[in-house]
Motif scaffolding. Structure first.
Motif, PDB file in Angstrom:
ATOM      1  N   GLN A 173       0.838  -1.194   0.000  1.00  0.00           N
ATOM      2  CA  GLN A 173       0.000   0.000   0.000  1.00  0.00           C
ATOM      3  C   GLN A 173       0.879   1.254   0.000  1.00  0.00           C
ATOM      4  OE1 GLN A 173      -2.273  -0.550   3.647  1.00  0.00           O
ATOM      5  NE2 GLN A 173      -4.067  -1.241   2.489  1.00  0.00           N
ATOM      6  N   VAL A 174       0.374   2.301  -0.636  1.00  0.00           N
ATOM      7  CA  VAL A 174       0.930   3.643  -0.523  1.00  0.00           C
ATOM      8  C   VAL A 174      -0.080   4.468   0.255  1.00  0.00           C
ATOM      9  CG1 VAL A 174       1.656   5.712  -1.753  1.00  0.00           C
ATOM     10  CG2 VAL A 174       2.173   3.455  -2.714  1.00  0.00           C
ATOM     11  N   LEU A 175       0.312   4.992   1.407  1.00  0.00           N
ATOM     12  CA  LEU A 175      -0.601   5.760   2.256  1.00  0.00           C
ATOM     13  C   LEU A 175      -0.332   7.246   2.068  1.00  0.00           C
ATOM     14  CD1 LEU A 175      -0.438   3.692   5.580  1.00  0.00           C
ATOM     15  CD2 LEU A 175      -1.746   3.244   3.502  1.00  0.00           C
ATOM     16  N   ILE A 176      -1.392   7.973   1.750  1.00  0.00           N
ATOM     17  CA  ILE A 176      -1.289   9.401   1.477  1.00  0.00           C
ATOM     18  C   ILE A 176      -2.173  10.159   2.450  1.00  0.00           C
ATOM     19  CG2 ILE A 176      -1.657  11.206  -0.253  1.00  0.00           C
ATOM     20  CD1 ILE A 176      -1.128   9.041  -2.394  1.00  0.00           C
ATOM     21  N   ALA A 177      -1.562  11.066   3.204  1.00  0.00           N
ATOM     22  CA  ALA A 177      -2.298  11.827   4.219  1.00  0.00           C
ATOM     23  C   ALA A 177      -3.043  12.991   3.580  1.00  0.00           C
ATOM     24  CB  ALA A 177      -1.337  12.337   5.291  1.00  0.00           C
ATOM     25  N   THR A 178      -4.243  13.229   4.064  1.00  0.00           N
ATOM     26  CA  THR A 178      -5.049  14.340   3.560  1.00  0.00           C
ATOM     27  C   THR A 178      -6.214  14.586   4.516  1.00  0.00           C
ATOM     28  OG1 THR A 178      -6.557  15.056   1.802  1.00  0.00           O
ATOM     29  CG2 THR A 178      -6.310  12.693   2.100  1.00  0.00           C
ATOM     30  N   PRO A 179      -6.633  15.847   4.664  1.00  0.00           N
ATOM     31  CA  PRO A 179      -7.824  16.119   5.475  1.00  0.00           C
ATOM     32  C   PRO A 179      -9.117  15.611   4.825  1.00  0.00           C
ATOM     33  CG  PRO A 179      -6.455  18.086   5.216  1.00  0.00           C
ATOM     34  CD  PRO A 179      -5.969  17.084   4.226  1.00  0.00           C
ATOM     35  N   GLU A 180      -9.069  15.324   3.507  1.00  0.00           N
ATOM     36  CA  GLU A 180     -10.265  14.911   2.775  1.00  0.00           C
ATOM     37  C   GLU A 180     -10.018  13.621   1.989  1.00  0.00           C
ATOM     38  OE1 GLU A 180     -12.637  18.763   1.488  1.00  0.00           O
ATOM     39  OE2 GLU A 180     -10.595  18.825   0.673  1.00  0.00           O
ATOM     40  N   PRO A 181      -9.981  12.480   2.680  1.00  0.00           N
ATOM     41  CA  PRO A 181      -9.655  11.216   2.012  1.00  0.00           C
ATOM     42  C   PRO A 181     -10.589  10.862   0.856  1.00  0.00           C
ATOM     43  CG  PRO A 181      -9.489  10.960   4.389  1.00  0.00           C
ATOM     44  CD  PRO A 181     -10.113  12.298   4.149  1.00  0.00           C
ATOM     45  N   ALA A 182     -11.886  11.018   1.043  1.00  0.00           N
ATOM     46  CA  ALA A 182     -12.835  10.610   0.004  1.00  0.00           C
ATOM     47  C   ALA A 182     -12.672  11.453  -1.260  1.00  0.00           C
ATOM     48  CB  ALA A 182     -14.262  10.698   0.521  1.00  0.00           C
ATOM     49  N   ALA A 183     -12.498  12.763  -1.098  1.00  0.00           N
ATOM     50  CA  ALA A 183     -12.369  13.655  -2.250  1.00  0.00           C
ATOM     51  C   ALA A 183     -11.073  13.386  -3.007  1.00  0.00           C
ATOM     52  CB  ALA A 183     -12.421  15.108  -1.794  1.00  0.00           C
ATOM     53  N   GLU A 184      -9.962  13.163  -2.277  1.00  0.00           N
ATOM     54  CA  GLU A 184      -8.682  12.916  -2.940  1.00  0.00           C
ATOM     55  C   GLU A 184      -8.694  11.560  -3.651  1.00  0.00           C
ATOM     56  OE1 GLU A 184      -6.620  15.337  -3.083  1.00  0.00           O
ATOM     57  OE2 GLU A 184      -6.252  16.285  -1.139  1.00  0.00           O
ATOM     58  N   ALA A 185      -9.326  10.562  -3.038  1.00  0.00           N
ATOM     59  CA  ALA A 185      -9.423   9.249  -3.675  1.00  0.00           C
ATOM     60  C   ALA A 185     -10.267   9.329  -4.943  1.00  0.00           C
ATOM     61  CB  ALA A 185     -10.020   8.233  -2.702  1.00  0.00           C
ATOM     62  N   ALA A 241       2.732   9.738   2.841  1.00  0.00           N
ATOM     63  CA  ALA A 241       3.054   9.515   4.246  1.00  0.00           C
ATOM     64  C   ALA A 241       3.785   8.202   4.515  1.00  0.00           C
ATOM     65  CB  ALA A 241       1.772   9.551   5.088  1.00  0.00           C
ATOM     66  N   ALA A 242       3.385   7.123   3.843  1.00  0.00           N
ATOM     67  CA  ALA A 242       3.895   5.815   4.250  1.00  0.00           C
ATOM     68  C   ALA A 242       3.863   4.813   3.113  1.00  0.00           C
ATOM     69  CB  ALA A 242       3.068   5.284   5.425  1.00  0.00           C
ATOM     70  N   LEU A 243       4.723   3.812   3.236  1.00  0.00           N
ATOM     71  CA  LEU A 243       4.694   2.640   2.371  1.00  0.00           C
ATOM     72  C   LEU A 243       4.530   1.412   3.253  1.00  0.00           C
ATOM     73  CD1 LEU A 243       7.675   3.457  -0.034  1.00  0.00           C
ATOM     74  CD2 LEU A 243       5.231   3.754  -0.503  1.00  0.00           C
ATOM     75  N   VAL A 244       3.557   0.584   2.910  1.00  0.00           N
ATOM     76  CA  VAL A 244       3.376  -0.693   3.592  1.00  0.00           C
ATOM     77  C   VAL A 244       4.094  -1.738   2.746  1.00  0.00           C
ATOM     78  CG1 VAL A 244       1.743  -2.393   4.454  1.00  0.00           C
ATOM     79  CG2 VAL A 244       1.177   0.046   4.554  1.00  0.00           C
ATOM     80  N   LEU A 245       5.080  -2.396   3.335  1.00  0.00           N
ATOM     81  CA  LEU A 245       5.919  -3.358   2.627  1.00  0.00           C
ATOM     82  C   LEU A 245       5.644  -4.768   3.125  1.00  0.00           C
ATOM     83  CD1 LEU A 245       9.309  -1.394   2.796  1.00  0.00           C
ATOM     84  CD2 LEU A 245       7.603  -1.340   0.961  1.00  0.00           C
ATOM     85  N   VAL A 246       5.534  -5.707   2.214  1.00  0.00           N
ATOM     86  CA  VAL A 246       5.349  -7.105   2.575  1.00  0.00           C
ATOM     87  C   VAL A 246       6.712  -7.705   2.899  1.00  0.00           C
ATOM     88  CG1 VAL A 246       4.629  -9.383   1.763  1.00  0.00           C
ATOM     89  CG2 VAL A 246       3.275  -7.363   1.182  1.00  0.00           C
ATOM     90  N   SER A 247       6.816  -8.338   4.060  1.00  0.00           N
ATOM     91  CA  SER A 247       8.045  -8.990   4.492  1.00  0.00           C
ATOM     92  C   SER A 247       7.890 -10.501   4.378  1.00  0.00           C
ATOM     93  CB  SER A 247       8.366  -8.620   5.942  1.00  0.00           C
ATOM     94  OG  SER A 247       9.349  -9.478   6.482  1.00  0.00           O
ATOM     95  N   GLY A 248       8.945 -11.156   3.924  1.00  0.00           N
ATOM     96  CA  GLY A 248       8.926 -12.610   3.875  1.00  0.00           C
ATOM     97  C   GLY A 248       9.261 -13.249   5.199  1.00  0.00           C
ATOM     98  N   ASP A 249       9.722 -12.446   6.163  1.00  0.00           N
ATOM     99  CA  ASP A 249      10.142 -12.985   7.463  1.00  0.00           C
ATOM    100  C   ASP A 249      10.223 -11.824   8.449  1.00  0.00           C
ATOM    101  OD1 ASP A 249      11.473 -14.010   9.678  1.00  0.00           O
ATOM    102  OD2 ASP A 249      12.955 -15.119   8.500  1.00  0.00           O
ATOM    103  N   LEU A 250       9.165 -11.642   9.251  1.00  0.00           N
ATOM    104  CA  LEU A 250       9.133 -10.485  10.155  1.00  0.00           C
ATOM    105  C   LEU A 250      10.211 -10.557  11.231  1.00  0.00           C
ATOM    106  CD1 LEU A 250       5.392  -9.478  10.803  1.00  0.00           C
ATOM    107  CD2 LEU A 250       7.190  -8.160   9.661  1.00  0.00           C
ATOM    108  N   ALA A 251      10.630 -11.774  11.603  1.00  0.00           N
ATOM    109  CA  ALA A 251      11.719 -11.890  12.579  1.00  0.00           C
ATOM    110  C   ALA A 251      13.006 -11.335  11.983  1.00  0.00           C
ATOM    111  CB  ALA A 251      11.904 -13.346  13.000  1.00  0.00           C
ATOM    112  N   ALA A 252      13.244 -11.623  10.703  1.00  0.00           N
ATOM    113  CA  ALA A 252      14.419 -11.073  10.021  1.00  0.00           C
ATOM    114  C   ALA A 252      14.280  -9.567   9.880  1.00  0.00           C
ATOM    115  CB  ALA A 252      14.580 -11.725   8.654  1.00  0.00           C
ATOM    116  N   THR A 253      13.060  -9.102   9.658  1.00  0.00           N
ATOM    117  CA  THR A 253      12.820  -7.663   9.562  1.00  0.00           C
ATOM    118  C   THR A 253      13.193  -6.973  10.865  1.00  0.00           C
ATOM    119  OG1 THR A 253      10.989  -7.998   8.006  1.00  0.00           O
ATOM    120  CG2 THR A 253      11.069  -5.894   9.136  1.00  0.00           C
TER     121      THR A 253
END
Length: 285
Positions: A173-185, A241-253
């Motif tokens: 996911q790419v997370l984008i901050a905004t006061p108006e989520p519905a309008a920006e989407a 604001a953020a990137l959600v990254l998939v990890s193959g091994d959270l312990a290694a992360t």
């Protein structure tokens, strides 16, 4: 009807003040980085890439001020470091530009460019691209979008560069901050012919296409509730604001991130202050 020549998210561009310092920071976070690339004199920029499958991250810095990189410099002055733009994969940039023109948007480009690439065996080749941008003013949530056609995938997706100590595999996911989520989407959905979806927490999601990452528009308050205990210092109320990254091994992360990582629910999170203005949330997958 979805665009035929533009498919999902290709890469996320993180704009940084000092390119080499940012690269060293990301190495400390367990990422494998490409050798530094230098763009044309016209572009005046350089980059490091962090390759996943099927997408990647790009650390981008201004090396010499030019007219072309004026928007990037303005971003740094206005908001500081962070996600400045998102690229889609273009199957055919010329045809993709024609598609958005037919929908009433005047594309910037297509433009051909290349940068030299040092391959793992020490030889030098080139990474070649053809890109086009949606109009600069069309930037939902303050994040510009463009499309990138890779003409030499073999010099970009190099197996040795796709293995990371922190086990990162792809962008979810790419997370984008905004006061108006519905309008920006809704704005983004118009640009790429997609449908926004309201989430239960008030955020709004737009799929980017295929198996690629989603865009999520949300307020800073909603972001904070998704990742409790993670300081959001440095993030703008409107912008990437953020990137959600998939990890193959959270312990290694967790091991690779060491003190930079914070456990927050099911995720391991690097606060934006530790990742050049970009919150990084690693999830199992």
């Amino acid at each position: 009807m979805a665009l035929k020549n533009v498919i999902g998210i290709d890469h996320a561009v993180v704009m940084v003040q000092d390119l080499d310092k940012a690269a060293e920071n990301y190495r400390q976070l367990g990422f494998t980085l490409s050798p530094r690339g230098t763009h044309s004199a016209h572009m005046g920029t350089g980059n490091y890439t962090i390759m996943f499958d099927p997408d990647y991250m790009e650390l981008l810095g201004v090396l010499v001020a030019t007219e072309h990189n004026a928007p990037a410099r303005a971003f740094l002055e206005r908001q500081g470091e962070g996600i400045e733009r998102i690229a889609f994969t273009a199957i055919d940039s010329a045809a993709g530009a024609a598609e958005i023109r037919a929908r009433g948007f005047t594309p910037v480009g297509p433009t051909d460019f290349e940068r030299p690439v040092t391959l793992p065996d020490g030889t030098v080749s080139a990474a070649k691209f053809r890109t086009f941008m949606w109009p600069t003013a069309e930037a939902p949530g303050g994040v510009r979008i463009f499309a990138c056609q890779h003409k030499t995938r073999e010099t970009v997706w190099i197996p040795e560069l796709m293995r990371h100590a922190n086990a990162a595999r792809r962008i979810s996911q790419v997370l984008i901050a905004t006061p108006e989520p519905a309008a920006e989407a809704a704005h983004l959905a118009r640009l790429i012919d997609r449908e926004p979806k309201a989430e239960t927490d008030g955020a709004s999601t737009v799929t980017s296409g295929g198996d690629r990452a989603d865009f999520v528009y949300l307020t800073l308050e909603q972001l904070g509730k998704r990742y409790p205990g993670v300081p959001l210092t440095g993030l703008s109320g409107r912008g990437g604001a953020a990137l959600v990254l998939v990890s193959g091994d959270l312990a290694a992360t967790e091991k690779a991130l060491s003190a930079a990582g914070i456990r927050s629910g099911a995720a391991v999170v690097v606060p934006p202050a530790r990742a050049n203005g970009t919150l990084l949330a690693f999830i199992a997958g």
